[in-house]
Design a protein around this motif. Structure first.
Motif, short mmCIF file in Angstrom:
data_model
loop_
_atom_site.label_atom_id
_atom_site.label_comp_id
_atom_site.label_asym_id
_atom_site.label_seq_id
_atom_site.Cartn_x
_atom_site.Cartn_y
_atom_site.Cartn_z
N ARG A 1 0.83 -1.21 0.00
CA ARG A 1 0.00 0.00 0.00
C ARG A 1 0.86 1.26 0.00
O ARG A 1 0.38 2.35 0.24
N ASP A 2 2.16 1.11 -0.24
CA ASP A 2 3.12 2.22 -0.24
C ASP A 2 3.24 2.85 1.13
O ASP A 2 3.40 4.07 1.26
N LEU A 3 3.23 2.03 2.17
CA LEU A 3 3.41 2.51 3.53
C LEU A 3 4.65 1.85 4.13
O LEU A 3 4.94 0.68 3.86
N GLU A 4 5.38 2.61 4.95
CA GLU A 4 6.55 2.03 5.61
C GLU A 4 6.10 0.97 6.59
O GLU A 4 4.98 1.00 7.10
N ILE B 1 5.87 8.88 -1.10
CA ILE B 1 4.71 8.06 -0.74
C ILE B 1 4.40 8.23 0.74
O ILE B 1 5.04 8.97 1.46
N GLY B 2 3.38 7.51 1.19
CA GLY B 2 3.05 7.52 2.61
C GLY B 2 1.73 8.18 2.95
O GLY B 2 1.30 8.13 4.10
N GLY C 1 13.44 17.20 0.61
CA GLY C 1 12.71 16.06 0.07
C GLY C 1 12.88 14.80 0.86
O GLY C 1 12.67 13.70 0.34
N HIS C 2 13.22 14.93 2.15
CA HIS C 2 13.52 13.76 2.99
C HIS C 2 12.51 13.61 4.10
O HIS C 2 12.00 14.59 4.67
N ASN C 3 12.22 12.35 4.43
CA ASN C 3 11.39 12.00 5.58
C ASN C 3 12.11 10.90 6.34
O ASN C 3 12.68 9.99 5.75
N ASP C 4 12.09 10.96 7.67
CA ASP C 4 12.87 10.01 8.46
C ASP C 4 12.40 8.57 8.32
O ASP C 4 13.18 7.64 8.59
N ASP C 5 11.15 8.34 7.96
CA ASP C 5 10.64 6.98 7.77
C ASP C 5 10.75 6.50 6.33
O ASP C 5 10.90 5.30 6.08
N GLY D 1 12.08 8.67 -0.55
CA GLY D 1 10.90 8.12 -1.20
C GLY D 1 11.11 6.70 -1.68
O GLY D 1 12.19 6.11 -1.53
N ARG D 2 10.03 6.13 -2.24
CA ARG D 2 10.07 4.77 -2.75
C ARG D 2 10.72 4.74 -4.13
O ARG D 2 10.43 5.56 -4.99
#
Length: 515
Positions: free
Chosen positions: A408-411, A481-482, A492-496, A500-501
């Protein structure tokens, strides 16, 4: 010969193949294709092949009655004068575009004039510019297919018209090979949602690495992907044909750990076999599934076979993949890997980096690929909200840390923090298993070779990229994503989710410089 034209507002540098002409054979003359071609000149099939055009493409053109010839003097003069040539319906120049694909440029263009012009005004402008209307295209204002009557060809007309402010664009209408989209025939490909997610089993359509469009351009041929793990089933039916002769293993003996360049006697590991399949399971063999880079060479290096060993052995494995001469006196540094991936390391625990392994990482990252640098992908720890900085190996500046996503494009339950760089499918993904089998598994271990295989595709279309350039491409082309609650910072960064994917299609296009 260097040529230029405009496409989507960008000036494109291309190459015209010297002394080669494409000729469309009359339908009546097609039955005697060989004789007709010989009348026009000598076959240019060898020159076309030397230009990187595969026989499948050439044969497709021939089925459409386009043949490539080295024209005789008489034929060349007739074409230049605009005279009819017996058996020839049309002719064009053979243009190799930046992507490496060829197109046949005739005198036909597509153009659009400013929508403020009336149809009468637009067609007057076309006539003034020496353009003959072939078709008026009605799905946009003042859009036409035209023939350049006065310019050398469509490319020259494109350049000439670019500065005419009455035109929105003027682009050559290349005759090109447009095959059907590739979809593997491997019988269990449909179980590999990581490559094509149609939304089954509660998944989200498109929550995959978009590798099928990338496969239209490359399967990773020419790339050597090194996988460091505990062991591998090198005889697996979906791996064996891709295993590099540089593969080998480390073993403890009376006088210490030794390296053997051999697959016979290599330790087997279900984990390593699964990882290898994610990166490069073979293509089109009627068996199992397929890997991200199914025509890459798999350099499989087994170390710590019982999951117990030293960072010295791991460091040796890293340095060997970058430069085989580090373990083999006769080894050639030029035969090192193009991509390295490893999924070794503890979960939900600190992993301290020792200097010897740090030196190996720095060596590979700077001196691998004969100085261009070896991209090093490493699976981050599994475990929700684990601080990635606790793992000093995966958070090292020379390592690309990869976490896992679901369908589902979730971490999904992996380390987090500023050093997370990419996320890739790693939940219930399908790959090879030891003993010749197949199955599904979950872990960042499998997201990392997924990402590494996609990177190999991008590098294969532009092998001159440095490690840093490829890394930047993978960052910039990753999909954010997310869901709406996930925020990416100004970089453009997220810690989780990192940057991106992974998106293989975008990475290949950006590496290739395709407009």
């Amino acid at each position: 010969m260097a040529r230029q034209y405009y496409q989507r507002g960008n000036l494109v540098e291309a190459e015209e193949l010297d002394d080669v002409v494409a000729v469309r054979i009359d339908e009546d003359a097609a039955a005697g294709l060989t004789d007709t071609r010989e009348q026009l000149g000598a076959s240019a099939r060898g020159e076309i092949r030397d230009a990187g055009v595969d026989d499948e493409t050439t044969e497709a053109f021939e089925r459409a009655r386009w043949v490539f010839v080295k024209p005789s003097r008489q034929t060349r003069e007739a074409f230049a004068a605009g005279e009819e040539v017996s058996g020839a319906q049309a002719n064009g120049k053979v243009i190799r575009r930046p992507s490496g694909r060829i197109g046949i440029a005739t005198d036909v263009l597509s153009v659009q004039l400013q929508p403020t012009l009336s149809q009468k005004e637009a067609e007057h402008e076309l006539e003034s510019a020496g353009l003959e209307v072939i078709n008026r295209l009605t799905f946009a204002d003042n859009l036409y297919e035209v023939r350049a009557r006065t310019a050398q060809d469509a490319l020259a007309a494109s350049v000439e018209l670019h500065d005419n402010d009455r035109f929105v664009f003027a682009e050559p209408s290349f005759v090109e090979h447009v095959p059907t989209r590739f979809s593997p025939t491997d019988p269990r490909f449909t179980e590999q949602w990581q490559w094509h997610n149609s939304g089954g089993h509660g998944g989200t359509p498109g929550a995959d690495v978009h590798v099928e469009p990338a496969w239209d351009r490359t399967f990773g041929d020419g790339m050597r992907v090194a996988v460091i793990d505990n062991g591998f089933d090198t005889t697996h039916e979906d791996l064996a044909d891709g295993v590099s002769p540089l593969s080998g293993f480390y073993s403890d003996g009376v006088v210490g750990t030794t390296f053997t360049q051999e697959t016979v006697g290599m330790p087997d590991s279900d984990h390593g076999t699964f990882c290898a399949g994610m990166a490069g399971a073979r293509l089109g063999n009627g068996k199992g599934g397929v890997g991200a880079a199914p025509e890459s060479e798999l350099m499989l290096v087994a170390c710590l076979p019982d999951q117990v060993g030293t960072q010295v052995t791991l460091a040796r494995a890293v340095s060997y993949t970058a430069d085989p001469s580090r373990e083999l006196p006769e080894g050639d540094p030029a035969n090192g890997a193009d991509i390295l991936v490893s999924s070794l390391g503890p979960n939900d625990a600190e992993w301290e980096l020792q200097s010897v392994l740090e030196r190996a990482l720095e060596f590979a990252a700077t001196r691998g690929r004969e100085g261009k640098g070896l991209p090093i992908f490493w699976a981050a720890s599994n475990g929700r909200n684990v601080d990635i900085l606790k793992d000093e190996i995966v958070s090292h500046p020379d390592v690309i840390a990869v976490v896992r996503s679901d369908n589902r494009d979730l971490e999904d339950n992996a380390a987090r923090g500023p050093e997370v760089e990419l996320i890739a499918p790693g939940v219930d993904v399908f790959s090879t298993r030891s003993g010749g089998g197949y199955g599904t598994a979950t872990g960042t271990s499998f997201a990392a070779p997924c990402a590494a295989g996609c990177a190999a595709l991008a590098l294969s279309v532009n092998p001159g990229l440095t490690r840093d350039e490829l890394r930047e491409i993978m960052h910039r082309t990753a999909d954010k994503i997310g869901g709406p609650g996930v925020v990416y910072d100004a970089q453009g960064h997220n810690d989780d989710y990192g940057f991106g994917r992974v998106n293989a299609a975008k990475a290949v296009a950006r590496a290739d410089g395709t407009p």
